[in-house]
Design a protein around this motif. Structure first.
Motif, PDB file in Angstrom:
ATOM      1  N   THR A 110     -40.584  27.187 -38.239  1.00  0.00           N
ATOM      2  CA  THR A 110     -39.490  27.579 -39.137  1.00  0.00           C
ATOM      3  C   THR A 110     -39.715  27.058 -40.550  1.00  0.00           C
ATOM      4  OG1 THR A 110     -38.111  25.623 -38.687  1.00  0.00           O
ATOM      5  CG2 THR A 110     -37.899  27.499 -37.185  1.00  0.00           C
ATOM      6  N   SER A 111     -40.772  26.275 -40.741  1.00  0.00           N
ATOM      7  CA  SER A 111     -41.051  25.692 -42.048  1.00  0.00           C
ATOM      8  C   SER A 111     -41.418  26.765 -43.061  1.00  0.00           C
ATOM      9  CB  SER A 111     -42.204  24.692 -41.934  1.00  0.00           C
ATOM     10  OG  SER A 111     -42.670  24.314 -43.202  1.00  0.00           O
ATOM     11  N   THR A 112     -40.967  26.571 -44.286  1.00  0.00           N
ATOM     12  CA  THR A 112     -41.300  27.498 -45.365  1.00  0.00           C
ATOM     13  C   THR A 112     -42.756  27.378 -45.800  1.00  0.00           C
ATOM     14  OG1 THR A 112     -40.510  25.863 -46.971  1.00  0.00           O
ATOM     15  CG2 THR A 112     -38.936  27.539 -46.248  1.00  0.00           C
ATOM     16  N   ALA A 113     -43.488  26.424 -45.211  1.00  0.00           N
ATOM     17  CA  ALA A 113     -44.913  26.284 -45.536  1.00  0.00           C
ATOM     18  C   ALA A 113     -45.731  27.446 -44.994  1.00  0.00           C
ATOM     19  CB  ALA A 113     -45.448  24.970 -44.984  1.00  0.00           C
ATOM     20  N   PHE A 114     -45.176  28.210 -44.046  1.00  0.00           N
ATOM     21  CA  PHE A 114     -45.932  29.272 -43.382  1.00  0.00           C
ATOM     22  C   PHE A 114     -45.232  30.618 -43.534  1.00  0.00           C
ATOM     23  CE2 PHE A 114     -46.190  25.333 -40.755  1.00  0.00           C
ATOM     24  CZ  PHE A 114     -47.469  24.962 -41.144  1.00  0.00           C
ATOM     25  N   TRP A 175     -48.535  20.444 -48.092  1.00  0.00           N
ATOM     26  CA  TRP A 175     -47.590  21.518 -47.760  1.00  0.00           C
ATOM     27  C   TRP A 175     -46.136  21.063 -47.844  1.00  0.00           C
ATOM     28  CZ3 TRP A 175     -50.586  22.750 -42.632  1.00  0.00           C
ATOM     29  CH2 TRP A 175     -51.787  23.413 -42.943  1.00  0.00           C
ATOM     30  N   ASN A 176     -45.941  19.782 -48.162  1.00  0.00           N
ATOM     31  CA  ASN A 176     -44.600  19.218 -48.334  1.00  0.00           C
ATOM     32  C   ASN A 176     -43.793  19.236 -47.032  1.00  0.00           C
ATOM     33  OD1 ASN A 176     -42.612  17.959 -49.879  1.00  0.00           O
ATOM     34  ND2 ASN A 176     -41.606  19.891 -50.373  1.00  0.00           N
ATOM     35  N   ILE A 177     -44.450  18.988 -45.893  1.00  0.00           N
ATOM     36  CA  ILE A 177     -43.738  18.961 -44.615  1.00  0.00           C
ATOM     37  C   ILE A 177     -43.995  17.672 -43.836  1.00  0.00           C
ATOM     38  CG2 ILE A 177     -43.637  21.475 -44.383  1.00  0.00           C
ATOM     39  CD1 ILE A 177     -46.010  21.312 -42.436  1.00  0.00           C
ATOM     40  N   ALA A 178     -44.597  16.685 -44.473  1.00  0.00           N
ATOM     41  CA  ALA A 178     -44.974  15.465 -43.753  1.00  0.00           C
ATOM     42  C   ALA A 178     -43.758  14.748 -43.170  1.00  0.00           C
ATOM     43  CB  ALA A 178     -45.748  14.528 -44.667  1.00  0.00           C
TER      44      ALA A 178
END
Length: 288
Positions: A110-114, A175-178
């Motif tokens: 659901t992350s906006t990184a993908f 990706w700013n999801i760490a």
């Protein structure tokens, strides 16, 4: 600020504000008990003929030393984060197939990184994971499992002994999801469970724009500070994956070196002689 730098901004600020003492030097880690009996069992897996196609990379990934340091015992429940090419999956599958439990842990889709295509690819990889490992090990697929982090059953939380994160933290940073990914992994660990991180290591003096993940490298002190901020304590450091030949200052980043060899034939022999990257190997325990 470029996309991908936001994840580092908070703890880079803390680093800059510190007194210049490396996080690892502030106090000695409280060591975990040795992994009794692990090394002989890991060595048997390393020598298994099923691994003939994987063994060439053992000299760089040092699975026996790394997994022994992480304390991975044959009867544990182990999460492998972001399996990718499944090199570690195959090793761990052989090691855990009789008494333990191996679970592939994939990115939160659901992350906006993908984008939608990448999200679908991640879900497909997770769906195929158990069958892939089963085919390699010869054990039933029911012995293995995989989930994307946004779809882990509630009953799985607090049940993992160890989660390993091989060479992936730099991507989570850029990706700013760490923070969100590590928080989800923390929820999966038992009280006192551990995360083992193997990560391309920047020099301590590397500038922020080189050590922000965009080149594949992170500074060790920054990784320690980040994980401590996520509710973990450092309990061990190993040089099992160190490579002093890696100067960690390549214009094309870590991908200059094998196995990627981003420059193709240009100076190929030079980079092959250096080998794969210098890597930190750190063990963190979940705080209560």
């Amino acid at each position: 600020m470029r996309p991908g730098l936001l994840a580092l901004s908070s703890f880079l600020g803390l680093v800059a504000a510190s007194l210049g003492v490396p996080a690892a030097a502030a106090e000695k880690p409280s060591a975990l008990p040795a992994c009794k009996g692990c090394k002989p069992a890991l060595e048997r897996v390393a020598a298994n003929p099923l691994r003939n196609g994987d063994r060439a990379r053992d000299q760089y990934r040092r699975p026996v030393e790394t997994l022994s340091f992480f304390g991975v015992q044959p009867d544990m429940k182990v999460g492998e984060y972001a399996p990718g090419g499944e090199w570690y999956s195959r090793f761990l599958g052989l090691y855990l197939r009789e008494k333990g439990r191996l679970v592939g842990l994939y990115f939160d889709t659901t992350s906006t990184a993908f984008d939608a295509s990448r999200q679908a690819g991640i879900r497909k990889a997770a769906a195929n994971y158990a069958a892939d490992v089963a085919k390699f090990t010869g054990f039933p697929a029911e012995r293995f499992a995989a989930y994307t982090l946004d779809a882990v059953p509630e009953a799985e939380k607090g049940t993992f002994d160890v989660i390993i994160v091989p060479r992936m933290l730099h991507n989570l940073m850029r990706w700013n999801i760490a923070e969100s990914e590590v928080a989800r992994m923390r929820d999966l660990l038992k009280p006192g469970g551990v995360i083992g991180i193997e990560q391309h290591r920047a020099k301590p003096t590397a500038p922020d724009d080189y050590a922000d993940g965009s080149k594949g490298y992170l500074r060790e002190a920054d990784v320690i500070r980040f994980m401590e901020g996520q509710g973990f304590e450092l309990v061990g450091e190993s040089e099992a994956n160190a490579n002093p030949k890696d100067t960690a200052n390549w214009p094309e980043g870590v991908w200059t070196l094998p196995p990627t060899l981003a420059l193709k034939e240009q100076d190929k022999a030079k980079y092959q002689a250096i080998g794969e990257s210098d890597r930190m190997t750190l063990l963190f325990r979940k705080k209560a």
